[in-house]
Design a protein around this motif. Structure first.
Motif, PDB file in Angstrom:
ATOM      1  N   SER A  14     115.374  75.989  24.356  1.00  0.00           N
ATOM      2  CA  SER A  14     115.935  76.373  23.064  1.00  0.00           C
ATOM      3  C   SER A  14     115.297  77.678  22.580  1.00  0.00           C
ATOM      4  N   LYS A  15     115.999  78.369  21.699  1.00  0.00           N
ATOM      5  CA  LYS A  15     115.471  79.639  21.181  1.00  0.00           C
ATOM      6  C   LYS A  15     114.181  79.419  20.402  1.00  0.00           C
ATOM      7  N   CYS A  16     114.074  78.272  19.751  1.00  0.00           N
ATOM      8  CA  CYS A  16     112.885  77.971  18.954  1.00  0.00           C
ATOM      9  C   CYS A  16     111.639  77.903  19.835  1.00  0.00           C
ATOM     10  N   ILE A  17     111.702  77.098  20.896  1.00  0.00           N
ATOM     11  CA  ILE A  17     110.537  76.951  21.768  1.00  0.00           C
ATOM     12  C   ILE A  17     110.287  78.220  22.577  1.00  0.00           C
ATOM     13  N   THR A  18     111.360  78.978  22.869  1.00  0.00           N
ATOM     14  CA  THR A  18     111.194  80.237  23.599  1.00  0.00           C
ATOM     15  C   THR A  18     110.381  81.233  22.795  1.00  0.00           C
ATOM     16  N   VAL A  19     110.602  81.268  21.481  1.00  0.00           N
ATOM     17  CA  VAL A  19     109.848  82.185  20.620  1.00  0.00           C
ATOM     18  C   VAL A  19     108.354  81.847  20.666  1.00  0.00           C
ATOM     19  N   TYR A  20     108.023  80.564  20.551  1.00  0.00           N
ATOM     20  CA  TYR A  20     106.614  80.162  20.607  1.00  0.00           C
ATOM     21  C   TYR A  20     105.998  80.469  21.967  1.00  0.00           C
ATOM     22  N   MET A  21     106.720  80.166  23.035  1.00  0.00           N
ATOM     23  CA  MET A  21     106.193  80.410  24.368  1.00  0.00           C
ATOM     24  C   MET A  21     106.019  81.899  24.630  1.00  0.00           C
ATOM     25  N   ARG A 204     112.785  63.089  26.556  1.00  0.00           N
ATOM     26  CA  ARG A 204     111.543  62.929  25.795  1.00  0.00           C
ATOM     27  C   ARG A 204     110.327  62.926  26.714  1.00  0.00           C
ATOM     28  N   VAL A 205     110.469  62.305  27.867  1.00  0.00           N
ATOM     29  CA  VAL A 205     109.368  62.305  28.828  1.00  0.00           C
ATOM     30  C   VAL A 205     109.058  63.724  29.284  1.00  0.00           C
ATOM     31  N   LYS A 206     110.085  64.522  29.539  1.00  0.00           N
ATOM     32  CA  LYS A 206     109.880  65.912  29.940  1.00  0.00           C
ATOM     33  C   LYS A 206     109.173  66.699  28.841  1.00  0.00           C
ATOM     34  N   SER A 207     109.590  66.470  27.595  1.00  0.00           N
ATOM     35  CA  SER A 207     108.955  67.157  26.469  1.00  0.00           C
ATOM     36  C   SER A 207     107.496  66.752  26.331  1.00  0.00           C
ATOM     37  N   ILE A 208     107.224  65.461  26.528  1.00  0.00           N
ATOM     38  CA  ILE A 208     105.849  64.973  26.434  1.00  0.00           C
ATOM     39  C   ILE A 208     104.983  65.584  27.528  1.00  0.00           C
ATOM     40  N   VAL A 209     105.512  65.628  28.744  1.00  0.00           N
ATOM     41  CA  VAL A 209     104.755  66.204  29.856  1.00  0.00           C
ATOM     42  C   VAL A 209     104.433  67.662  29.580  1.00  0.00           C
ATOM     43  N   PHE A 210     105.427  68.406  29.103  1.00  0.00           N
ATOM     44  CA  PHE A 210     105.236  69.825  28.811  1.00  0.00           C
ATOM     45  C   PHE A 210     104.239  70.019  27.686  1.00  0.00           C
ATOM     46  N   PHE A 212     101.841  67.922  26.639  1.00  0.00           N
ATOM     47  CA  PHE A 212     100.496  67.529  27.034  1.00  0.00           C
ATOM     48  C   PHE A 212      99.900  68.492  28.052  1.00  0.00           C
ATOM     49  N   ALA A 213     100.731  69.100  28.873  1.00  0.00           N
ATOM     50  CA  ALA A 213     100.212  70.082  29.827  1.00  0.00           C
ATOM     51  C   ALA A 213      99.638  71.285  29.093  1.00  0.00           C
ATOM     52  N   ILE A 214     100.352  71.768  28.057  1.00  0.00           N
ATOM     53  CA  ILE A 214      99.898  72.935  27.299  1.00  0.00           C
ATOM     54  C   ILE A 214      98.691  72.592  26.427  1.00  0.00           C
ATOM     55  N   SER A 215      98.856  71.606  25.555  1.00  0.00           N
ATOM     56  CA  SER A 215      97.789  71.285  24.611  1.00  0.00           C
ATOM     57  C   SER A 215      96.606  70.598  25.300  1.00  0.00           C
ATOM     58  N   GLY A 216      96.873  69.776  26.317  1.00  0.00           N
ATOM     59  CA  GLY A 216      95.777  69.139  27.050  1.00  0.00           C
ATOM     60  C   GLY A 216      94.927  70.151  27.784  1.00  0.00           C
ATOM     61  N   SER A 217      95.576  71.159  28.363  1.00  0.00           N
ATOM     62  CA  SER A 217      94.835  72.235  29.017  1.00  0.00           C
ATOM     63  C   SER A 217      93.944  72.959  28.019  1.00  0.00           C
ATOM     64  N   PHE A 218      94.484  73.218  26.827  1.00  0.00           N
ATOM     65  CA  PHE A 218      93.694  73.889  25.789  1.00  0.00           C
ATOM     66  C   PHE A 218      92.474  73.062  25.416  1.00  0.00           C
ATOM     67  N   CYS A 268     100.843  78.984  34.786  1.00  0.00           N
ATOM     68  CA  CYS A 268     100.869  77.984  35.864  1.00  0.00           C
ATOM     69  C   CYS A 268     101.548  76.705  35.389  1.00  0.00           C
ATOM     70  N   ILE A 269     101.312  76.336  34.131  1.00  0.00           N
ATOM     71  CA  ILE A 269     101.932  75.129  33.581  1.00  0.00           C
ATOM     72  C   ILE A 269     103.441  75.299  33.493  1.00  0.00           C
ATOM     73  N   TYR A 270     103.911  76.487  33.049  1.00  0.00           N
ATOM     74  CA  TYR A 270     105.348  76.741  33.011  1.00  0.00           C
ATOM     75  C   TYR A 270     105.958  76.526  34.396  1.00  0.00           C
TER      76      TYR A 270
END
Length: 302
Positions: A14-21, A204-210, A212-218, A268-270
């Motif tokens: 989505s455009k919203c998440i693309t802006v943040y990324m 929802r599972v895909k969103s959760i994985v994504f 947690f990959a970003i914030s968990g890495s942080f 790498c997460i992307y």
């Protein structure tokens, strides 16, 4: 390449998440350029270069702190965005527009530029040669003052403690919401004939994985810095000065390395979690080879 891929907008996001990324990718790239390349490498190996002039040195410090804060707070904003999308469906339609993330990112940028302005007063020249001020060192007068102590704690809270807590808090709420809704949906679909495939839960599972990959890495890569702040606030501030074999020194420098590494991990997460991103990345990598092959075929035809 990450920035180019996100700008092209062919990843199915989505455009919203693309802006943040996109904001996170730009901030992470600037961290590598300013904090690692310019500050940690060039100023260290070229001590008498233009970068060592006190005014330029102060500006590098300032720029490095601002960019590191931006990288951190863009991650917090991304985590909050995923929390809203997954857990707040009523608020989602109003929040998930391009204008909202652009506004949030702009506000974060302005606040970080203002917040780090005391850096210019926190450092002074180390020595003077031919009436030219060289290098930077901590200003004892500033850091021993009330304003300096307040700034140190404010800096630590805004850069590490508050983002760390917010990311963990929003992740916990998101996981709780997903577990509750998953249980409810399984109970509901148990009474239907088609209870094997649930596209909503798959998304929802895909969103959760994504998420947690970003914030968990942080969280993992900044954990050493958090522990370091606890130890150095309890012990003497001059805990390792002049003693490179001190365990505290090793923790401090390891924490710095890991938090800079966190700026490299998102790409790498992307690639790992997003199939269309991998496809776009392969297309970009293949395009020079395809261009060369096309030119060689044209020459052979001639």
């Amino acid at each position: 390449m990450t920035i180019v891929i996100l700008v092209r907008g062919k990843c199915g996001l989505s455009k919203c998440i693309t802006v943040y990324m996109l904001a996170m990718a730009i901030a992470d790239l600037l961290v590598i350029i300013i904090n690692v390349l310019v500050y940690s490498i060039l100023t260290y190996h070229f001590p008498l270069s233009l970068l060592s002039h006190t005014h330029i040195c102060k500006f590098i410090f300032y720029l490095g702190c601002v960019i590191l804060n931006l990288s951190v707070w863009f991650t917090v904003a991304f985590t909050f965005d995923r929390f809203v999308i997954i857990c707040c469906p009523k608020f989602k339609t109003m929040y998930c527009t391009v204008r909202i993330p652009v506004t949030i990112i702009s506000v974060i940028c302005v606040l970080m530029w203002i917040k780090e302005f005391p850096i210019f007063f926190a450092y002074e020249h180390e020595y003077i040669v031919n009436n030219v001020k060289w290098n930077c060192q901590s200003s004892v007068e500033f850091f021993s003052s009330v304003a300096g102590v307040v700034y140190i704690w404010f800096f630590s809270i805004c850069l590490v403690w508050l983002p760390f807590i917010l990311i963990a808090f929003f992740n916990a709420l998101t996981v709780r919401h997903v577990l509750v809704t998953s249980k409810a949906r399984r109970a509901l679909r148990a009474h239907t004939t088609d209870n094997h495939y649930d596209p909503e839960m798959k998304n929802r599972v895909k969103s959760i994985v994504f998420l947690f990959a970003i914030s968990g890495s942080f969280i993992l890569l900044w954990l050493t810095t958090v522990i370091n702040l606890v130890m150095t606030r309890i012990t003497n501030p001059n805990y390792y000065r002049g003693d490179f074999g001190n365990p505290i020194y090793i923790i401090v420098e390891t924490g710095a390395m890991l938090r800079y590494l966190s700026s490299c991990s998102n790409t790498c997460i992307y690639a790992v979690t997003q199939r269309k991103f991998r496809e776009e990345l392969l297309d970009i990598l293949k395009s020079p080879c395809a261009f060369i092959a096309k030119r060689l075929n044209m020459r052979q035809d001639d």
